[in-house]
Scaffold this active site. Structure first.
Site, PDB file in Angstrom:
ATOM      1  N   HIS A   1       0.814  -1.212   0.000  1.00  0.00           N
ATOM      2  CA  HIS A   1       0.000   0.000   0.000  1.00  0.00           C
ATOM      3  C   HIS A   1       0.853   1.270   0.000  1.00  0.00           C
ATOM      4  O   HIS A   1       0.425   2.303  -0.488  1.00  0.00           O
ATOM      5  CB  HIS A   1      -1.025  -0.039   1.135  1.00  0.00           C
ATOM      6  CG  HIS A   1      -2.174  -0.928   0.791  1.00  0.00           C
ATOM      7  ND1 HIS A   1      -2.200  -2.250   1.135  1.00  0.00           N
ATOM      8  CD2 HIS A   1      -3.292  -0.688   0.055  1.00  0.00           C
ATOM      9  CE1 HIS A   1      -3.310  -2.795   0.654  1.00  0.00           C
ATOM     10  NE2 HIS A   1      -3.995  -1.863  -0.006  1.00  0.00           N
TER      11      HIS A   1
ATOM     12  N   ARG B   1     -10.755   3.855  -1.457  1.00  0.00           N
ATOM     13  CA  ARG B   1     -10.220   3.046  -0.348  1.00  0.00           C
ATOM     14  C   ARG B   1     -10.515   3.791   0.963  1.00  0.00           C
ATOM     15  O   ARG B   1      -9.674   4.520   1.480  1.00  0.00           O
ATOM     16  CB  ARG B   1      -8.714   2.845  -0.504  1.00  0.00           C
ATOM     17  CG  ARG B   1      -8.301   1.927  -1.642  1.00  0.00           C
ATOM     18  CD  ARG B   1      -6.789   1.747  -1.661  1.00  0.00           C
ATOM     19  NE  ARG B   1      -6.361   0.602  -2.431  1.00  0.00           N
ATOM     20  CZ  ARG B   1      -5.941   0.645  -3.703  1.00  0.00           C
ATOM     21  NH1 ARG B   1      -5.900   1.790  -4.345  1.00  0.00           N
ATOM     22  NH2 ARG B   1      -5.541  -0.460  -4.318  1.00  0.00           N
TER      23      ARG B   1
ATOM     24  N   ARG C   1     -15.547   1.567  -1.050  1.00  0.00           N
ATOM     25  CA  ARG C   1     -15.261   0.270  -0.442  1.00  0.00           C
ATOM     26  C   ARG C   1     -15.263   0.430   1.072  1.00  0.00           C
ATOM     27  O   ARG C   1     -14.663   1.365   1.598  1.00  0.00           O
ATOM     28  CB  ARG C   1     -13.891  -0.232  -0.905  1.00  0.00           C
ATOM     29  CG  ARG C   1     -13.523  -1.545  -0.258  1.00  0.00           C
ATOM     30  CD  ARG C   1     -12.227  -2.087  -0.781  1.00  0.00           C
ATOM     31  NE  ARG C   1     -11.083  -1.366  -0.259  1.00  0.00           N
ATOM     32  CZ  ARG C   1      -9.840  -1.660  -0.583  1.00  0.00           C
ATOM     33  NH1 ARG C   1      -9.583  -2.629  -1.445  1.00  0.00           N
ATOM     34  NH2 ARG C   1      -8.835  -0.990  -0.064  1.00  0.00           N
TER      35      ARG C   1
ATOM     36  N   GLU D   1     -10.883 -11.109  -4.452  1.00  0.00           N
ATOM     37  CA  GLU D   1      -9.441 -10.975  -4.206  1.00  0.00           C
ATOM     38  C   GLU D   1      -8.875 -12.142  -3.407  1.00  0.00           C
ATOM     39  O   GLU D   1      -7.713 -12.142  -3.029  1.00  0.00           O
ATOM     40  CB  GLU D   1      -9.103  -9.626  -3.560  1.00  0.00           C
ATOM     41  CG  GLU D   1      -9.991  -9.192  -2.439  1.00  0.00           C
ATOM     42  CD  GLU D   1      -9.696  -7.762  -1.968  1.00  0.00           C
ATOM     43  OE1 GLU D   1      -8.744  -7.136  -2.437  1.00  0.00           O
ATOM     44  OE2 GLU D   1     -10.444  -7.290  -1.098  1.00  0.00           O
TER      45      GLU D   1
ATOM     46  N   ASN E   1      -4.333  -7.234  -6.801  1.00  0.00           N
ATOM     47  CA  ASN E   1      -3.186  -7.147  -5.875  1.00  0.00           C
ATOM     48  C   ASN E   1      -3.254  -8.272  -4.844  1.00  0.00           C
ATOM     49  O   ASN E   1      -2.280  -8.974  -4.596  1.00  0.00           O
ATOM     50  CB  ASN E   1      -3.170  -5.805  -5.143  1.00  0.00           C
ATOM     51  CG  ASN E   1      -3.250  -4.642  -6.097  1.00  0.00           C
ATOM     52  OD1 ASN E   1      -2.888  -4.783  -7.244  1.00  0.00           O
ATOM     53  ND2 ASN E   1      -3.750  -3.511  -5.623  1.00  0.00           N
ATOM     54  N   ASP E   2      -4.423  -8.414  -4.247  1.00  0.00           N
ATOM     55  CA  ASP E   2      -4.559  -9.471  -3.250  1.00  0.00           C
ATOM     56  C   ASP E   2      -4.782 -10.830  -3.899  1.00  0.00           C
ATOM     57  O   ASP E   2      -4.322 -11.851  -3.381  1.00  0.00           O
ATOM     58  CB  ASP E   2      -5.715  -9.149  -2.290  1.00  0.00           C
ATOM     59  CG  ASP E   2      -5.261  -8.172  -1.223  1.00  0.00           C
ATOM     60  OD1 ASP E   2      -4.164  -8.381  -0.662  1.00  0.00           O
ATOM     61  OD2 ASP E   2      -5.970  -7.190  -0.971  1.00  0.00           O
TER      62      ASP E   2
ATOM     63  N   ARG F   1       2.609  -9.406  -0.562  1.00  0.00           N
ATOM     64  CA  ARG F   1       2.781  -8.318  -1.542  1.00  0.00           C
ATOM     65  C   ARG F   1       3.667  -7.197  -1.029  1.00  0.00           C
ATOM     66  O   ARG F   1       4.143  -6.368  -1.790  1.00  0.00           O
ATOM     67  CB  ARG F   1       1.408  -7.774  -1.961  1.00  0.00           C
ATOM     68  CG  ARG F   1       0.623  -7.192  -0.823  1.00  0.00           C
ATOM     69  CD  ARG F   1      -0.840  -6.968  -1.182  1.00  0.00           C
ATOM     70  NE  ARG F   1      -1.097  -5.622  -1.665  1.00  0.00           N
ATOM     71  CZ  ARG F   1      -2.306  -5.095  -1.786  1.00  0.00           C
ATOM     72  NH1 ARG F   1      -3.378  -5.822  -1.487  1.00  0.00           N
ATOM     73  NH2 ARG F   1      -2.465  -3.885  -2.224  1.00  0.00           N
TER      74      ARG F   1
ATOM     75  N   CYS G   1      -9.874  -3.567 -10.337  1.00  0.00           N
ATOM     76  CA  CYS G   1      -9.430  -2.342  -9.671  1.00  0.00           C
ATOM     77  C   CYS G   1      -8.058  -2.511  -9.027  1.00  0.00           C
ATOM     78  O   CYS G   1      -7.572  -1.620  -8.353  1.00  0.00           O
ATOM     79  CB  CYS G   1     -10.459  -1.887  -8.638  1.00  0.00           C
ATOM     80  SG  CYS G   1     -10.696  -3.067  -7.312  1.00  0.00           S
TER      81      CYS G   1
HETATM   82  C1  PEP Z   1      -6.532  -5.271  -4.607  1.00  0.00           C
HETATM   83  O1  PEP Z   1      -6.292  -6.081  -3.708  1.00  0.00           O
HETATM   84  O2  PEP Z   1      -6.244  -5.466  -5.804  1.00  0.00           O
HETATM   85  C2  PEP Z   1      -7.189  -3.992  -4.288  1.00  0.00           C
HETATM   86  C3  PEP Z   1      -7.592  -3.175  -5.232  1.00  0.00           C
HETATM   87  O3  PEP Z   1      -7.313  -3.652  -2.973  1.00  0.00           O
HETATM   88  P1  PEP Z   1      -6.068  -3.139  -2.092  1.00  0.00           P
HETATM   89  O4  PEP Z   1      -4.905  -2.886  -3.020  1.00  0.00           O
HETATM   90  O5  PEP Z   1      -6.491  -1.908  -1.389  1.00  0.00           O
HETATM   91  O6  PEP Z   1      -5.820  -4.289  -1.176  1.00  0.00           O
HETATM   92 MG    MG Z   2      -7.169  -5.811  -1.760  1.00  0.00          MG
END
Ligand code: PEP
Ligand code: MG
Length: 597
Positions: free
Chosen positions: A202, A309, A346, A449, A472-473, A483, A520
């Site tokens: 993040h 977010r 979210r 995710e 991402n997750d 990550r 996203c």
């Molecule tokens: C993701 O996990 O791809 C996502 C968009 O949420 P975050 O990056 O805030 O975990």
């Molecule tokens: Mg996520």
């Protein structure tokens, strides 16, 4: 002497500036800029802290038993001497005056300078005195924290201060928590480098949202780079060049101008609709962290917000969480900033690398949970705090009376979680109705995710109006790669066939069910994946506003239906990335994407 440090490039472009070192993880303090009119108060705060510590040390000395070893008393004298030494408190004051750092940051910056001086001392005895300086600084920080009710504690998003210096600054740190990164949004820094962190941590995401060059996972950077060194951050290659020669500097200044020209050229696409060569319209949405990001998203040509977010509203608040009205105002501001375009909010994704609260000075982050990414995070956290969850839901629902709002739930995996979430939404609506408070219809979506959710997509499509793929997750959990951990970042691979199958399967099934589907995660904003995602049938992408233009350019040059013919070939390959490249390097598929000029 010129030095190069390598890391992971996370935000493109070139930054040139003087290094501002945020102290290593040795001391964990808030870093923010104060305004010019707060300098005097901040110096007073530092002086008060010093007096408190001096008192403590004097009392310790006086309370020492008669038979205590003489060294103890001598040690306290050394600490008292250090406390009043110009090299510590005088120089710290100077950081506040010259750079407008808050007192804690100024202290930790000075500690870093002194620690290096001690490290270089030949004499063993003197070298070891570093520990004394550290102890004195820790005492001072703790005294400042105890008096932390200071009016100078910044409100979120208002911490840029008015740094009046001429020279461009870049920030070098061991680690920057996402909460701290947020403090630096709209600040003076031209670039960021951290020792730790992965590409989709993040911290990296917030850096990318600021659209300034950034490198994470540069391991030794904060040890090798010194306060005020001149550095070049090459955010394309992931290289930090310390103390560059005039020739190298000139080359990078040239590249800087080139990338500015490229940005200006791309910015002209702002009002061009995103439509593929074969006439398929594509929705390009924005990811935002704060309501203040809304106007920038609108200006960048986003067709709405695909991911707000909301957890960032919960950070940097000294332990106090935002109440319903405050949240409502924030959501309403975001909704109004998009002028009638939809805003997808979210619910909080607290946990993992976004811990809720800054811990006390000497505690390390994450120590309280063994596996934070697998722990009480996102919807799990919300469901464990039902009152807080309903409060957030009410605030979001109330904002829907001021413009189109969609509700998005992070990290669902279980049927029971889906049911509890939908119950909570129904109860929040009931509470609003009982109180006679207005809200409009909101679509409710689930983030996909967790691999379990991607594999059970029909279940999710039964309950939700739309799904949004958080790559991402999804990548983190599919490949079991943290990550945020740079030591395994080489394995964090969006091209892994298992990841592609989960993403493609989710898109295909959602479309077949006539439900909305968006990506996203960071994959959506990376133009090297645009053609592939189009081929999978994706028509809604959500990304940092700064990425919209380059993704749009890709879309304008792609023939979605023809690219689709190559999808199976790519997906069934053992090495999809290599196969994709082969096809694109002059093969059949290349003809379905116009070359980039
Ligand atoms: C993701 O996990 O791809 C996502 C968009 O949420 P975050 O990056 O805030 O975990
Ligand atoms: Mg996520």
């Amino acid at each position: 002497m010129t030095l190069q440090v390598f890391g992971l490039p996370v935000s493109r472009g070139v930054a040139i500036g003087k290094a501002v070192l945020v102290a290593s993880s040795r001391v964990d303090v808030a870093h923010y800029f104060i305004n010019a009119d707060q300098v005097e108060d901040e110096i007073l705060r530092l002086r008060d802290g010093r007096d408190v510590v001096a008192n403590e040390l004097e009392m310790l000395k006086r309370g020492m038993p008669e038979d205590a070893p003489g060294e103890l008393s001598a040690l306290l004298d050394v600490h008292l001497m250090l406390l009043h030494d110009e090299a510590l408190t005088g120089a710290t004051k100077q950081w506040i005056v010259d750079r407008h750092y808050n007192a804690e940051w100024a202290l930790s910056a000075q500690l870093e300078v002194l620690a290096r001086q001690f490290d270089e001392m030949e004499d063993d005895y003197l070298r070891e005195r570093k520990a004394d300086v550290e102890q004195v600084v820790e005492r001072l920080l703790s005294a400042l924290a105890r008096g932390a009710s200071s009016a100078l504690v910044p409100a979120p998003g208002t911490t840029s201060g008015d740094w009046g210096g001429e020279e461009p600054l870049v920030l070098i740190a061991n680690d920057i928590a996402p909460a701290d990164m947020l403090q630096f949004k709209q600040s003076v820094f031209k670039g960021f480098v951290t020792d730790v962190g992965g590409k989709t941590s993040h911290t990296a995401i917030v850096a990318r949202s600021m659209d300034i060059p950034a490198i994470v996972g540069a391991r030794e950077a904060s040890r090798l780079i010194r306060q005020d060194d001149w550095v070049i951050i090459d955010g394309d290659a992931g290289v930090v060049i310390v103390d560059p020669s005039p020739m190298v500097l000139e080359e990078y200044r040239f590249r800087q101008r080139q990338s500015e020209l490229e940005r200006e050229r791309l910015a002209r696409l702002r009002y061009t609709p995103a439509v593929t060569l074969d006439g398929e319209p594509v929705e390009l949405l924005a990811n935002i962290e704060l309501p203040q990001d809304g106007p920038g998203a609108f200006k960048a040509g986003a067709m709405g917000v695909g991911l707000f977010r909301s957890e960032f509203l919960f950070m940097n608040r000294n332990g106090e969480l935002p109440g319903e009205d405050e949240q409502f105002e924030a959501y309403r501001a975001a909704v109004e900033s998009m002028q009638g375009l939809p805003v997808t909010i979210r619910t909080v994704d607290i946990g993992a690398d976004k811990p809720l609260e800054r811990m006390s000075i000497n505690e390390l982050r994450h120590e309280h949970t063994l596996n934070p990414a697998l722990g009480l995070r996102a919807i799990r956290w919300s469901l464990s705090e039902p009152g807080m969850f309903r409060m957030q839901l009410r605030a979001i629902l109330r904002a829907s009376a001021h413009g189109p709002v969609k509700l998005l739930i992070p990290m669902l995996a279980h049927h029971s979680e889906i049911r509890q979430t939908l119950d909570a939404i129904a109860r929040a609506k009931q509470q609003l109705r009982d109180a006679g408070v207005a809200y409009a219809d909101v679509e409710v979506g689930a983030m996909i995710e967790v691999p379990a959710a991607a594999l059970l997509i029909p279940l999710f499509l039964r309950y939700f109006d739309f799904v949004s793929i958080g790559t991402n997750d999804l990548i983190q959990y599919t490949l079991a790669i943290d990550r945020a951990d740079e030591s395994v970042s080489y394995l964090y691979d969006p091209w892994h066939p298992a990841v592609l199958r989960l993403v493609a399967g989710t898109i295909a099934q959602a479309r077949a069910a006539g439900k909305g589907v968006c990506v996203c995660g960071e994959m959506a904003g990376d133009s090297s994946f645009t053609s592939l995602l189009l081929a999978m049938g994706l028509r809604s992408f959500s990304m940092h506003p700064s990425q919209i233009a380059s993704v749009k350019q890709r879309i304008l040059r792609s023939d979605a239906s023809k690219l689709k013919q190559h999808l199976e070939d790519i997906m069934s390959s053992d090495d999809p990335q290599a196969r994709y490249r082969e096809l694109m390097a002059g093969g059949e598929a290349a003809r379905h994407v116009l070359p980039m000029i």
